[in-house]
Write a protein that holds these residues in place. Structure first.
Motif, PDB file in Angstrom:
ATOM      1  N   TRP A  99       0.836  -1.220   0.215  1.00 22.29           N
ATOM      2  CA  TRP A  99      -0.024  -0.049   0.050  1.00 22.29           C
ATOM      3  C   TRP A  99       0.762   1.236   0.020  1.00 22.29           C
ATOM      4  O   TRP A  99       0.597   2.259  -0.674  1.00 22.29           O
ATOM      5  N   VAL A 100       1.853   1.393   0.911  1.00 26.19           N
ATOM      6  CA  VAL A 100       2.821   2.715   1.146  1.00 26.19           C
ATOM      7  C   VAL A 100       3.613   2.780  -0.265  1.00 26.19           C
ATOM      8  O   VAL A 100       3.385   4.005  -0.597  1.00 26.19           O
ATOM      9  N   TRP A 101       4.084   1.732  -0.974  1.00 26.78           N
ATOM     10  CA  TRP A 101       5.001   1.990  -1.845  1.00 26.78           C
ATOM     11  C   TRP A 101       4.894   1.505  -3.158  1.00 26.78           C
ATOM     12  O   TRP A 101       5.342   1.594  -4.147  1.00 26.78           O
ATOM     13  N   GLY A 102       3.571   0.988  -3.275  1.00 26.48           N
ATOM     14  CA  GLY A 102       3.101   0.418  -4.607  1.00 26.48           C
ATOM     15  C   GLY A 102       2.233   1.226  -5.588  1.00 26.48           C
ATOM     16  O   GLY A 102       1.694   0.734  -6.634  1.00 26.48           O
ATOM     17  N   GLY A 103       2.276   2.771  -5.459  1.00 29.86           N
ATOM     18  CA  GLY A 103       1.284   3.326  -6.199  1.00 29.86           C
ATOM     19  C   GLY A 103       2.045   4.322  -6.868  1.00 29.86           C
ATOM     20  O   GLY A 103       3.478   4.554  -7.109  1.00 29.86           O
ATOM     21  N   ASP A 104       1.424   5.815  -7.247  1.00 30.87           N
ATOM     22  CA  ASP A 104       1.975   6.369  -8.109  1.00 30.87           C
ATOM     23  C   ASP A 104       2.831   7.603  -7.066  1.00 30.87           C
ATOM     24  O   ASP A 104       3.526   8.457  -7.396  1.00 30.87           O
ATOM     25  N   LYS A 105       2.631   7.444  -5.686  1.00 34.47           N
ATOM     26  CA  LYS A 105       3.439   8.017  -4.838  1.00 34.47           C
ATOM     27  C   LYS A 105       3.409   7.447  -3.575  1.00 34.47           C
ATOM     28  O   LYS A 105       2.562   6.328  -3.334  1.00 34.47           O
ATOM     29  N   ALA A 106       4.149   7.773  -2.549  1.00 37.56           N
ATOM     30  CA  ALA A 106       4.186   7.089  -1.228  1.00 37.56           C
ATOM     31  C   ALA A 106       2.783   7.458  -0.498  1.00 37.56           C
ATOM     32  O   ALA A 106       2.371   8.641  -0.525  1.00 37.56           O
ATOM     33  N   HIS A 107       2.342   6.265  -0.272  1.00 35.13           N
ATOM     34  CA  HIS A 107       0.956   6.648   0.728  1.00 35.13           C
ATOM     35  C   HIS A 107       0.942   6.835   1.966  1.00 35.13           C
ATOM     36  O   HIS A 107       1.689   5.643   2.832  1.00 35.13           O
ATOM     37  N   GLU A 108       0.833   7.836   2.670  1.00 29.73           N
ATOM     38  CA  GLU A 108       1.111   8.130   4.005  1.00 29.73           C
ATOM     39  C   GLU A 108      -0.253   7.439   4.833  1.00 29.73           C
ATOM     40  O   GLU A 108       0.158   7.168   6.070  1.00 29.73           O
ATOM     41  N   ILE A 109      -1.319   7.209   4.574  1.00 33.05           N
ATOM     42  CA  ILE A 109      -2.345   6.861   5.485  1.00 33.05           C
ATOM     43  C   ILE A 109      -2.612   5.315   5.156  1.00 33.05           C
ATOM     44  O   ILE A 109      -3.177   4.889   4.090  1.00 33.05           O
ATOM     45  N   LEU A 110      -2.625   4.450   6.186  1.00 32.92           N
ATOM     46  CA  LEU A 110      -2.834   3.026   5.986  1.00 32.92           C
ATOM     47  C   LEU A 110      -4.381   2.771   6.253  1.00 32.92           C
ATOM     48  O   LEU A 110      -4.700   3.529   7.263  1.00 32.92           O
ATOM     49  N   PRO A 111      -5.017   2.266   5.423  1.00 35.06           N
ATOM     50  CA  PRO A 111      -6.543   2.074   5.696  1.00 35.06           C
ATOM     51  C   PRO A 111      -6.768   1.155   6.831  1.00 35.06           C
ATOM     52  O   PRO A 111      -6.091  -0.017   7.068  1.00 35.06           O
ATOM     53  N   PRO A 112      -8.020   1.297   7.249  1.00 35.14           N
ATOM     54  CA  PRO A 112      -8.334   0.469   8.291  1.00 35.14           C
ATOM     55  C   PRO A 112      -8.555  -1.080   8.144  1.00 35.14           C
ATOM     56  O   PRO A 112      -8.192  -1.819   9.250  1.00 35.14           O
ATOM     57  N   ALA A 113      -8.690  -1.378   6.775  1.00 38.99           N
ATOM     58  CA  ALA A 113      -8.763  -2.959   6.550  1.00 38.99           C
ATOM     59  C   ALA A 113      -7.361  -3.624   6.851  1.00 38.99           C
ATOM     60  O   ALA A 113      -7.209  -4.784   7.097  1.00 38.99           O
TER      61      ALA A 113
END
Length: 450
Positions: A99-113
């Motif tokens: 989730w954090v590193w696999g997108g178009d930018k670093a995702h700061e917020i980890l979803p509740p799931a």
């Protein structure tokens, strides 16, 4: 220093079995007694299993985040064994870093799931909610046989990239852990007779240790067989990064573990790295190798800040990373540290041939451990330092030429000064590793007390 004397061979065997079980140590050392689970059996966890089994293709096709957004928030109440808790940890930490590193930018917020069950599982296992050596290596392999030292018969359970290179990178460590398993019982026997001055037993254990370290080093050198340095640096290593010292890669505050309803917490955590191996720290402890580095990529600032806020001497990197080991393993190292070290016995001026042999065996062991650390430095140079100075020429051009993926090259190089690379554990990489090597050399110098 505790003698831990055992009165008879039978009593020793019984006591040691219970002693090691208490610390979750098996005949395979810090690895489990059986290969980890390949799947959670309860159908309730099928949504997790579907995503983790397709992780590489979902990341490559950029469908991963959509799949995670559709995940329900699952409870951990249906996990019924330690093996299942460990599997859940592997799944959720892989999803975390995907989730954090696999997108178009670093995702700061980890979803509740992800964050809610991950926090629960991590609490149970006494581990941080992030990829660790345990999740990447100790609990992430399969084997058709119970002898986990046979590297060619090991298989990995999960990777981010689906590459042979990533699988091999993890499995080399698994085989090294298995090869070093007998070190634990052998060196505990040595520690137990320090106060009784049983020089022959201690010397024999040291000679066995030297042989085991050489075998582990031979396995480490097999990394070159199936793990390409460029693939590792540009495709694999970025996914292993934590959220500590990662402002340059897009995580100035770390990662927010969203628990829903406005609840959650920002956390800055180290990524998975081999410094989290309990086996290597165990060897250091029994040999009396003392490490003083704080390991921070900005050590002066970090050290000063910690002293100011806590009004005490900051913990060393080796002490800090114990928090990234499973709770029982961490407590085992703390317990062993209280037993003293063989260096204390080796420092005694020799007056007999037995004492001379012990000193020789001790110095041979520290030299061999130094050689092992030199091999590790060579690996780091080939897999991190040299690729960092080249452009990314991997087949998929993961970090360049696409606007739809995070710049993974910048993640790998992320540091205040790209000439001083930061490790996935948040350390100033080469200075830290060289200091660790030099401290091993110092331990072998019996003319000085450390």
């Amino acid at each position: 220093m505790s003698p831990h004397a055992i009165s008879s061979p039978r009593e020793e065997a019984v006591t040691e079995a219970g002693y090691l079980k208490k610390f979750a140590i098996t005949d395979n050392g810090f690895l489990p007694s059986e290969a980890p689970l390949k799947c959670l059996s309860h159908p309730y966890y099928a949504p997790w299993e579907r995503v983790i089994h397709n992780l590489p293709s979902l990341l490559e096709s950029q469908k991963f985040h959509d799949q995670v957004r559709q995940l329900p928030v699952l409870s951990t109440t249906k996990l019924t064994s330690e093996a299942e808790w460990r599997r859940a940890y592997v799944i959720l930490t892989f999803l975390n870093h995907g989730w954090v590193w696999g997108g178009d930018k670093a995702h700061e917020i980890l979803p509740p799931a992800i964050s809610i069950p991950l926090l629960s599982v991590s609490d149970h296992l006494e581990l941080p909610p992030v990829t660790t050596y345990a999740g990447l290596n100790l609990w992430n392999f399969s084997s058709p046989i119970t002898n986990f030292t046979d590297l060619d018969r090991l298989e990995v359970l999960h990777t981010f990239t689906g590459t042979r290179d990533e699988a091999w990178f993890y499995l080399v460590s698994v085989a090294m852990e298995a090869e070093g398993a007998q070190i634990v019982s052998s060196m505990l026997s040595a520690l137990s007779v320090i106060t009784s001055r049983d020089y022959d037993t201690v010397t024999g254990s040291l000679e066995s240790l030297t042989g085991s370290i050489r075998k582990i080093g031979t396995l480490l050198e097999r990394m070159y067989e199936k793990c390409d340095p460029m693939v590792f640096f540009y495709k694999i290593r970025p996914f292993l990064a934590g959220s500590k010292n990662m402002a340059a890669a897009g995580l100035p505050k770390g990662v927010f573990y969203d628990e829903g309803d406005g609840k959650g917490e920002w956390q800055q955590l180290r990524g998975g790295n081999n410094g989290q191996s309990s086996l290597i720290q165990f060897i250091d402890i029994v040999l009396g190798v003392e490490h003083i580095s704080h390991g921070d990529s900005t050590p002066d600032t970090a050290t000063r800040r910690e002293k100011e806020t806590q009004n005490k001497e900051p913990s060393t990197f080796h002490q800090q990373v114990r928090e990234y080991m499973p709770g029982p393993h961490r407590r085992f190292l703390e317990h062993v540290a209280r037993m003293g070290s063989i260096r204390e016995l080796a420092l005694v001026p020799p007056k007999t041939p037995e004492q001379e042999r012990l000193r020789d065996a001790y110095q041979a062991a520290t030299r061999t451990l130094t050689e092992f650390r030199n091999k590790h430095l060579q690996i780091v140079t080939r897999y991190i330092i040299l690729p960092s100075k080249r452009g990314n020429n991997t087949e998929t051009k993961t970090s360049q030429g696409h606007g739809d993926k995070v710049d993974l090259a910048s993640v790998s190089k992320s540091t205040k000064d790209t000439t001083e690379l930061t490790g996935t554990g948040g350390t100033a990489l080469m200075p830290f590793l060289k200091q660790t090597r030099d401290e091993t050399i110092q331990a072998g110098d019996l003319t000085k007390r450390t």
